[in-house]
Design a protein around this motif. Sequence first.
Motif, PDB file in Angstrom:
ATOM      1  N   ILE A 123      20.214  44.530  17.208  1.00  0.00           N
ATOM      2  CA  ILE A 123      19.058  44.064  16.428  1.00  0.00           C
ATOM      3  C   ILE A 123      18.430  42.874  17.142  1.00  0.00           C
ATOM      4  O   ILE A 123      19.079  42.233  17.980  1.00  0.00           O
ATOM      5  CB  ILE A 123      19.481  43.730  14.964  1.00  0.00           C
ATOM      6  CG1 ILE A 123      18.255  43.633  14.041  1.00  0.00           C
ATOM      7  CG2 ILE A 123      20.322  42.455  14.889  1.00  0.00           C
ATOM      8  CD1 ILE A 123      18.583  43.713  12.548  1.00  0.00           C
ATOM      9  N   GLY A 124      17.178  42.578  16.806  1.00  0.00           N
ATOM     10  CA  GLY A 124      16.482  41.460  17.461  1.00  0.00           C
ATOM     11  C   GLY A 124      16.412  41.717  18.956  1.00  0.00           C
ATOM     12  O   GLY A 124      16.067  42.823  19.392  1.00  0.00           O
ATOM     13  N   GLY A 125      16.800  40.729  19.734  1.00  0.00           N
ATOM     14  CA  GLY A 125      16.735  40.877  21.188  1.00  0.00           C
ATOM     15  C   GLY A 125      17.650  41.964  21.721  1.00  0.00           C
ATOM     16  O   GLY A 125      17.452  42.455  22.831  1.00  0.00           O
ATOM     17  N   SER A 126      18.647  42.356  20.957  1.00  0.00           N
ATOM     18  CA  SER A 126      19.563  43.400  21.411  1.00  0.00           C
ATOM     19  C   SER A 126      19.048  44.790  21.038  1.00  0.00           C
ATOM     20  O   SER A 126      19.751  45.789  21.209  1.00  0.00           O
ATOM     21  CB  SER A 126      20.951  43.168  20.800  1.00  0.00           C
ATOM     22  OG  SER A 126      21.416  41.904  21.207  1.00  0.00           O
ATOM     23  N   GLN A 185       9.016  38.771  18.443  1.00  0.00           N
ATOM     24  CA  GLN A 185      10.279  38.029  18.549  1.00  0.00           C
ATOM     25  C   GLN A 185      10.204  37.021  19.691  1.00  0.00           C
ATOM     26  O   GLN A 185      10.567  35.851  19.530  1.00  0.00           O
ATOM     27  CB  GLN A 185      11.479  38.957  18.764  1.00  0.00           C
ATOM     28  CG  GLN A 185      12.785  38.141  18.646  1.00  0.00           C
ATOM     29  CD  GLN A 185      14.017  38.765  19.262  1.00  0.00           C
ATOM     30  OE1 GLN A 185      13.925  39.737  20.009  1.00  0.00           O
ATOM     31  NE2 GLN A 185      15.174  38.212  18.963  1.00  0.00           N
ATOM     32  N   LYS A 243      20.664  34.106   7.124  1.00  0.00           N
ATOM     33  CA  LYS A 243      21.910  34.834   7.421  1.00  0.00           C
ATOM     34  C   LYS A 243      23.037  34.301   6.547  1.00  0.00           C
ATOM     35  O   LYS A 243      23.815  35.071   5.982  1.00  0.00           O
ATOM     36  CB  LYS A 243      22.324  34.594   8.885  1.00  0.00           C
ATOM     37  CG  LYS A 243      21.589  35.380   9.915  1.00  0.00           C
ATOM     38  CD  LYS A 243      22.281  35.168  11.266  1.00  0.00           C
ATOM     39  CE  LYS A 243      21.407  35.584  12.419  1.00  0.00           C
ATOM     40  NZ  LYS A 243      21.932  35.194  13.714  1.00  0.00           N
ATOM     41  N   SER A 302      25.326  43.513  21.300  1.00  0.00           N
ATOM     42  CA  SER A 302      25.247  42.294  20.501  1.00  0.00           C
ATOM     43  C   SER A 302      25.778  41.141  21.330  1.00  0.00           C
ATOM     44  O   SER A 302      26.945  41.160  21.746  1.00  0.00           O
ATOM     45  CB  SER A 302      26.073  42.432  19.216  1.00  0.00           C
ATOM     46  OG  SER A 302      26.090  41.203  18.526  1.00  0.00           O
ATOM     47  N   LYS A 303      24.933  40.160  21.532  1.00  0.00           N
ATOM     48  CA  LYS A 303      25.356  39.000  22.320  1.00  0.00           C
ATOM     49  C   LYS A 303      26.595  38.368  21.694  1.00  0.00           C
ATOM     50  O   LYS A 303      27.570  38.087  22.368  1.00  0.00           O
ATOM     51  CB  LYS A 303      24.190  38.009  22.389  1.00  0.00           C
ATOM     52  CG  LYS A 303      24.486  36.777  23.208  1.00  0.00           C
ATOM     53  CD  LYS A 303      23.237  35.918  23.360  1.00  0.00           C
ATOM     54  CE  LYS A 303      23.631  34.588  23.976  1.00  0.00           C
ATOM     55  NZ  LYS A 303      22.510  33.684  24.187  1.00  0.00           N
ATOM     56  N   THR A 304      26.554  38.175  20.379  1.00  0.00           N
ATOM     57  CA  THR A 304      27.648  37.476  19.700  1.00  0.00           C
ATOM     58  C   THR A 304      28.737  38.421  19.206  1.00  0.00           C
ATOM     59  O   THR A 304      29.845  37.998  18.926  1.00  0.00           O
ATOM     60  CB  THR A 304      27.105  36.739  18.473  1.00  0.00           C
ATOM     61  OG1 THR A 304      26.413  37.701  17.653  1.00  0.00           O
ATOM     62  CG2 THR A 304      26.153  35.631  18.862  1.00  0.00           C
ATOM     63  N   THR A 319      26.965  39.939  14.576  1.00  0.00           N
ATOM     64  CA  THR A 319      25.768  40.104  13.756  1.00  0.00           C
ATOM     65  C   THR A 319      26.002  41.172  12.684  1.00  0.00           C
ATOM     66  O   THR A 319      26.417  42.299  12.991  1.00  0.00           O
ATOM     67  CB  THR A 319      24.564  40.469  14.659  1.00  0.00           C
ATOM     68  OG1 THR A 319      24.469  39.448  15.652  1.00  0.00           O
ATOM     69  CG2 THR A 319      23.274  40.545  13.892  1.00  0.00           C
ATOM     70  N   GLN A 362      16.964  29.073  18.060  1.00  0.00           N
ATOM     71  CA  GLN A 362      16.373  29.819  16.932  1.00  0.00           C
ATOM     72  C   GLN A 362      17.106  29.478  15.649  1.00  0.00           C
ATOM     73  O   GLN A 362      17.584  30.362  14.946  1.00  0.00           O
ATOM     74  CB  GLN A 362      16.359  31.336  17.188  1.00  0.00           C
ATOM     75  CG  GLN A 362      17.708  32.012  17.434  1.00  0.00           C
ATOM     76  CD  GLN A 362      18.262  31.776  18.809  1.00  0.00           C
ATOM     77  OE1 GLN A 362      17.515  31.804  19.789  1.00  0.00           O
ATOM     78  NE2 GLN A 362      19.540  31.508  18.905  1.00  0.00           N
ATOM     79  N   GLU A 418       9.980  33.614  17.664  1.00  0.00           N
ATOM     80  CA  GLU A 418      11.315  33.018  17.598  1.00  0.00           C
ATOM     81  C   GLU A 418      11.398  31.841  18.581  1.00  0.00           C
ATOM     82  O   GLU A 418      12.129  30.882  18.356  1.00  0.00           O
ATOM     83  CB  GLU A 418      12.395  34.067  17.926  1.00  0.00           C
ATOM     84  CG  GLU A 418      13.761  33.726  17.340  1.00  0.00           C
ATOM     85  CD  GLU A 418      14.759  34.877  17.371  1.00  0.00           C
ATOM     86  OE1 GLU A 418      15.022  35.479  16.315  1.00  0.00           O
ATOM     87  OE2 GLU A 418      15.281  35.180  18.452  1.00  0.00           O
ATOM     88  N   VAL A 434      16.605  31.098  11.920  1.00  0.00           N
ATOM     89  CA  VAL A 434      17.079  32.365  11.354  1.00  0.00           C
ATOM     90  C   VAL A 434      18.444  32.203  10.674  1.00  0.00           C
ATOM     91  O   VAL A 434      18.947  33.131  10.040  1.00  0.00           O
ATOM     92  CB  VAL A 434      17.145  33.491  12.418  1.00  0.00           C
ATOM     93  CG1 VAL A 434      15.771  33.786  12.976  1.00  0.00           C
ATOM     94  CG2 VAL A 434      18.099  33.127  13.540  1.00  0.00           C
ATOM     95  N   GLY A 471      18.882  35.929  23.456  1.00  0.00           N
ATOM     96  CA  GLY A 471      18.756  37.299  22.954  1.00  0.00           C
ATOM     97  C   GLY A 471      17.396  37.904  23.263  1.00  0.00           C
ATOM     98  O   GLY A 471      17.296  39.031  23.763  1.00  0.00           O
ATOM     99  N   ARG A 472      16.325  37.162  23.010  1.00  0.00           N
ATOM    100  CA  ARG A 472      14.977  37.727  23.189  1.00  0.00           C
ATOM    101  C   ARG A 472      14.557  37.772  24.660  1.00  0.00           C
ATOM    102  O   ARG A 472      13.455  38.222  24.979  1.00  0.00           O
ATOM    103  CB  ARG A 472      13.973  36.947  22.342  1.00  0.00           C
ATOM    104  CG  ARG A 472      13.977  35.444  22.562  1.00  0.00           C
ATOM    105  CD  ARG A 472      13.219  34.710  21.466  1.00  0.00           C
ATOM    106  NE  ARG A 472      13.346  33.254  21.569  1.00  0.00           N
ATOM    107  CZ  ARG A 472      14.337  32.544  21.058  1.00  0.00           C
ATOM    108  NH1 ARG A 472      15.314  33.145  20.421  1.00  0.00           N
ATOM    109  NH2 ARG A 472      14.367  31.230  21.180  1.00  0.00           N
TER     110      ARG A 472
END
Length: 548
Positions: free
Chosen positions: A152-155, A348, A511, A205-207, A210, A504, A352, A507, A266-267
């Motif tokens: 999601i997002g940048g991913s 984004q 969450k 997913s970077k992290t 998410t 960012q 962002e 956001v 991410g973006r």
Amino acid sequence: MAQDKQDTKFAGLRAAVERSKGRTLKDLFAADPERFDRYHVALGDVVFDYSKHRVDEDVLHALFDLARAQKLEEKRDRMFTGGVVNPTESRAALHTALRAPQGASVTVDGQDVMPEVLSVRAKVAAFARGVRDGSIKGATGRELTDVVNIGIGGSDLGPAMAARALAPFGHPRIRTHFVSNVDGADIGDTLKGLDPATTLFIVASKTFTTQETMTNARSARDWLAGKLGDDAVPHHFAAVSTALDLVGKFGISEDRVFGFKDWVGGRYSVWSSIGLSVVIQIGPEHFADFLAGGHEVDTHFRQTPLESNIPVLMGLIGVLYRNAWSFATQAVIPYDQRLGRFPAYLQQLDMESNGKHVHVDGTRVQEATGPVVWGEPGTNGQHAFFQLLHQGTEVVPIDFLVAAEPTDADLHHHELLVANCFAQSQALMVGRSEAEVEAVMTKAGAKPEAIAAVKAHKQFDGNRPTSTFLYRKLDPKMLGRLIAFYEHRVFTMAAIWDTNPFDQWGVELGKELANKLAPIVSDAAASLDGLDGSTAGLVEHRRALIGT
Ligand code: F6P
């Protein structure tokens, strides 16, 4: 105090803008037949036309002075050389290293990051080649035909946008799908059309924490294991992440895990292994062209004087409209159906990055920062929101993007597409006066009363500013260039505002609250104590609606 500082910062620009008022774009062209020649920049086979903007030499000087006063060039050089340009996360921002060529050296904390960048690039390429040539198969021994990127997002936005843009370069056997929303309809609808035996999931997913991505990844894993058994899972999953320990726990084998570093936001990550789905789709060679396009613009941004530097001009013109004209939004209209997701991607990237309310040092900004970015492909937009662009009370600066020739589509269609694009920027600039309306209607035989009744409605003020990017055709290199132009535009604007475009925090609150509300939404007996009245009311009404 901060107010005084800000007012001084934009004083020269605002004074120049005041002096420029009273001359419309039409006047500027009438007074200067060379205006297009002076106000466009060509880079390879791309032309950036900024002649239809509310700029003259005086305004441009004020903008370049502002850029120098805000040390744009020093800030740019710090970014490219691995300085900590994202201080709230104590990080460099080195997406530019991801598209640097073999032989380049980029140092972070005294270490050259390029050997690792190149080794991950090679690992991604080898895996992509295996999927494409059929040597990497599913658990039942069949070739993989469908690649589902879960992120999601940048991913998600980068690969999804690029996969659509570069569809003509795709492998004939392989289809790519993108699942992002936690709404179960997204993964549900995607899985409906798929055969588990020939499907590869990429969890991006970077992290690797998410909520949306992990929920979708677990659903995909359950679906696959339910159809083919648990042992099949490793054959049908790959992951892209910076959190390699968490990926291991999910059950994805190490040889299918592709890392990247925390200095890739991410973006800004489509250039990294986050682009795996695109590499599988278009192949490593075309992906190398994509990276080369980005690198070409990096070199241009680093080496070209401000006065003919495309991203700098884009950014400074953005600042002009935001801080001297107070225009709140910026539209990006690709006359290119395959760039249909480009505006969402830019939302984004830009919002962002530049949706910030404090300076780098934490003091509150006193002036407007990032605009609302939006858009849709032309010609569709013409039959939807262009009415407001032409005659509404908001002035919306627009970027038009158009290819000189189609990648693979019909030439006649393409000529109409180009004509529409050029016509819109022309109409927005020249407008149509009441006298012109009168003349046209009189010639067509209309009666004076009929003309009087509608002439105000049919009149256009014009003087509405636009840029046009004209490129030869949309191919991987061109897409790489386009993205990098906008990345550096965003950076230029943040440099002027002295804000951090790489964090960012905005956001996070949503969450956090969603995680707190999730158990309350799922459990009809959960207490609503402590919730604000509106949220408690909504939870109660939902409980009533579903009869719990
Ligand atoms: O929405 C915030 C954000 O952190 C984006 O910046 C990022 O691109 C997205 O979530 C996805 O994050 P991740 O790649 O860690 O799953």
